[in-house]
Design a protein around this motif. Structure first.
Motif, PDB file in Angstrom:
ATOM      1  N   GLY A 102      31.504  26.728  35.387  1.00 19.85           N
ATOM      2  CA  GLY A 102      30.191  26.811  35.316  1.00 19.85           C
ATOM      3  C   GLY A 102      29.930  27.550  33.910  1.00 19.85           C
ATOM      4  N   SER A 103      28.599  28.384  33.947  1.00 15.60           N
ATOM      5  CA  SER A 103      28.545  28.974  32.574  1.00 15.60           C
ATOM      6  C   SER A 103      29.135  30.148  32.572  1.00 15.60           C
ATOM      7  N   ILE A 104      30.269  30.195  32.102  1.00 13.01           N
ATOM      8  CA  ILE A 104      31.282  31.256  32.072  1.00 13.01           C
ATOM      9  C   ILE A 104      31.334  31.856  30.670  1.00 13.01           C
ATOM     10  N   PHE A 105      31.035  33.064  30.294  1.00 16.45           N
ATOM     11  CA  PHE A 105      31.351  33.758  28.977  1.00 16.45           C
ATOM     12  C   PHE A 105      32.827  34.290  28.757  1.00 16.45           C
ATOM     13  N   SER A 106      33.153  35.150  29.755  1.00 16.72           N
ATOM     14  CA  SER A 106      34.438  35.740  29.954  1.00 16.72           C
ATOM     15  C   SER A 106      34.755  36.058  31.457  1.00 16.72           C
ATOM     16  N   ILE A 107      35.820  36.270  31.730  1.00 17.52           N
ATOM     17  CA  ILE A 107      36.329  36.664  33.286  1.00 17.52           C
ATOM     18  C   ILE A 107      37.188  37.840  33.082  1.00 17.52           C
ATOM     19  N   ASN A 108      37.049  39.058  33.718  1.00 18.95           N
ATOM     20  CA  ASN A 108      37.640  39.938  33.771  1.00 18.95           C
ATOM     21  C   ASN A 108      38.661  40.078  34.945  1.00 18.95           C
ATOM     22  N   THR A 109      38.531  40.970  35.967  1.00 22.53           N
ATOM     23  CA  THR A 109      39.576  40.996  36.962  1.00 22.53           C
ATOM     24  C   THR A 109      39.390  39.772  38.095  1.00 22.53           C
ATOM     25  N   MET A 110      40.434  39.099  38.381  1.00 26.95           N
ATOM     26  CA  MET A 110      40.410  38.057  39.525  1.00 26.95           C
ATOM     27  C   MET A 110      41.344  38.568  40.440  1.00 26.95           C
ATOM     28  N   GLY A 111      40.916  38.068  41.707  1.00 26.88           N
ATOM     29  CA  GLY A 111      41.657  38.768  42.913  1.00 26.88           C
ATOM     30  C   GLY A 111      41.661  37.883  44.148  1.00 26.88           C
ATOM     31  N   TRP A 112      42.487  38.091  45.136  1.00 26.61           N
ATOM     32  CA  TRP A 112      42.701  37.411  46.238  1.00 26.61           C
ATOM     33  C   TRP A 112      42.265  38.552  47.461  1.00 26.61           C
ATOM     34  N   TYR A 113      41.650  38.134  48.286  1.00 26.25           N
ATOM     35  CA  TYR A 113      41.149  38.939  49.351  1.00 26.25           C
ATOM     36  C   TYR A 113      41.566  38.115  50.752  1.00 26.25           C
ATOM     37  N   ARG A 114      41.563  38.858  52.001  1.00 21.99           N
ATOM     38  CA  ARG A 114      41.742  37.995  53.236  1.00 21.99           C
ATOM     39  C   ARG A 114      41.172  38.853  54.179  1.00 21.99           C
ATOM     40  N   GLN A 115      40.770  37.896  55.346  1.00 20.73           N
ATOM     41  CA  GLN A 115      40.286  38.591  56.524  1.00 20.73           C
ATOM     42  C   GLN A 115      40.746  37.547  57.625  1.00 20.73           C
ATOM     43  N   ALA A 116      41.283  38.509  58.436  1.00 28.03           N
ATOM     44  CA  ALA A 116      41.896  37.885  59.799  1.00 28.03           C
ATOM     45  C   ALA A 116      40.943  38.005  60.790  1.00 28.03           C
ATOM     46  N   PRO A 117      40.848  37.506  61.898  1.00 28.76           N
ATOM     47  CA  PRO A 117      39.764  37.516  62.923  1.00 28.76           C
ATOM     48  C   PRO A 117      39.816  38.979  63.390  1.00 28.76           C
ATOM     49  N   GLY A 118      38.466  39.385  63.554  1.00 34.57           N
ATOM     50  CA  GLY A 118      38.387  40.904  64.000  1.00 34.57           C
ATOM     51  C   GLY A 118      38.591  41.773  63.168  1.00 34.57           C
ATOM     52  N   LYS A 119      38.910  41.471  61.928  1.00 35.40           N
ATOM     53  CA  LYS A 119      39.313  42.599  61.115  1.00 35.40           C
ATOM     54  C   LYS A 119      38.507  42.500  59.750  1.00 35.40           C
ATOM     55  N   GLN A 120      38.678  43.585  58.970  1.00 36.89           N
ATOM     56  CA  GLN A 120      37.619  43.512  57.738  1.00 36.89           C
ATOM     57  C   GLN A 120      38.582  42.871  56.612  1.00 36.89           C
ATOM     58  N   ARG A 121      37.637  42.326  55.806  1.00 37.99           N
ATOM     59  CA  ARG A 121      38.260  41.788  54.616  1.00 37.99           C
ATOM     60  C   ARG A 121      39.051  42.967  53.540  1.00 37.99           C
ATOM     61  N   GLU A 122      40.233  42.491  53.313  1.00 40.05           N
ATOM     62  CA  GLU A 122      40.947  43.488  52.522  1.00 40.05           C
ATOM     63  C   GLU A 122      41.556  42.953  51.394  1.00 40.05           C
ATOM     64  N   LEU A 123      42.004  43.812  50.392  1.00 41.50           N
ATOM     65  CA  LEU A 123      42.467  43.120  49.113  1.00 41.50           C
ATOM     66  C   LEU A 123      43.821  42.652  49.227  1.00 41.50           C
ATOM     67  N   VAL A 124      44.325  41.715  48.747  1.00 43.59           N
ATOM     68  CA  VAL A 124      45.680  41.291  48.819  1.00 43.59           C
ATOM     69  C   VAL A 124      46.206  41.495  47.514  1.00 43.59           C
ATOM     70  N   ALA A 125      45.643  41.012  46.358  1.00 42.29           N
ATOM     71  CA  ALA A 125      46.245  41.351  45.169  1.00 42.29           C
ATOM     72  C   ALA A 125      45.152  41.028  44.029  1.00 42.29           C
ATOM     73  N   SER A 126      45.460  41.620  42.818  1.00 42.39           N
ATOM     74  CA  SER A 126      44.388  41.480  41.606  1.00 42.39           C
ATOM     75  C   SER A 126      45.014  41.430  40.330  1.00 42.39           C
ATOM     76  N   ILE A 127      44.462  40.751  39.349  1.00 41.68           N
ATOM     77  CA  ILE A 127      44.961  40.550  38.252  1.00 41.68           C
ATOM     78  C   ILE A 127      44.052  40.684  37.035  1.00 41.68           C
ATOM     79  N   THR A 128      44.225  41.640  36.211  1.00 41.33           N
ATOM     80  CA  THR A 128      43.418  41.760  35.124  1.00 41.33           C
ATOM     81  C   THR A 128      43.497  40.589  33.879  1.00 41.33           C
ATOM     82  N   ASN A 129      42.474  40.640  33.053  1.00 41.91           N
ATOM     83  CA  ASN A 129      42.608  39.740  31.948  1.00 41.91           C
ATOM     84  C   ASN A 129      43.642  39.740  31.079  1.00 41.91           C
TER      85      ASN A 129
END
Length: 123
Positions: free
Chosen positions: A26-53
């Motif tokens: 899409g209309s992207i100028f720049s991207i800073n941090t990207m990451g992956w989260y996960r959410q198991a049934p009945g649980k809160q979403r949690e950070l798995v991993a992230s990576i900066t630019n």
């Protein structure tokens, strides 16, 4: 418009591997941090991993040594290599990215989310 699209989820047996991908478009100028989260049934979403630019990474303690996050800045893509998968890794995995859309002021970013991809690990 900015969109994140994940792929690579599926059903695997314990001990197997999967590689998730997430492409930002899409209309992207720049991207800073990207990451992956996960959410198991009945649980809160949690950070798995992230990576900066710059390539600096951060992992949840539960996946250190098991998952590897990487990115291809030229392709606006982030990956998550998941090895030795366990049943407790079963969850919906979401991609997230801090993006400065085209036309936004310097230093301003918005967090975008993908639709999620299901990862199921059977024992």
């Amino acid at each position: 418009q900015v969109q994140l699209v994940e792929s690579g989820g599926g059903l695997v047996q314990a001990g197997q591997s999967l590689r998730l991908s997430c492409v930002a478009s899409g209309s992207i100028f720049s991207i800073n941090t990207m990451g992956w989260y996960r959410q198991a049934p009945g649980k809160q979403r949690e950070l798995v991993a992230s990576i900066t630019n710059k390539g600096n990474t951060n992992y949840a303690d539960s996946v250190k040594g098991q998952f590897t996050i990487s990115r291809d800045n030229a392709k606006n893509t982030v990956y998550l290599q998941m090895n030795n998968l366990r049943p407790e890794d079963t969850a919906v995995y979401y991609c997230s990215a801090a993006i400065r859309p085209t036309g936004w002021m310097i230093g301003t970013f918005k967090t975008y989310w993908g639709q999620g991809t299901q990862v199921t690990v059977s024992s």
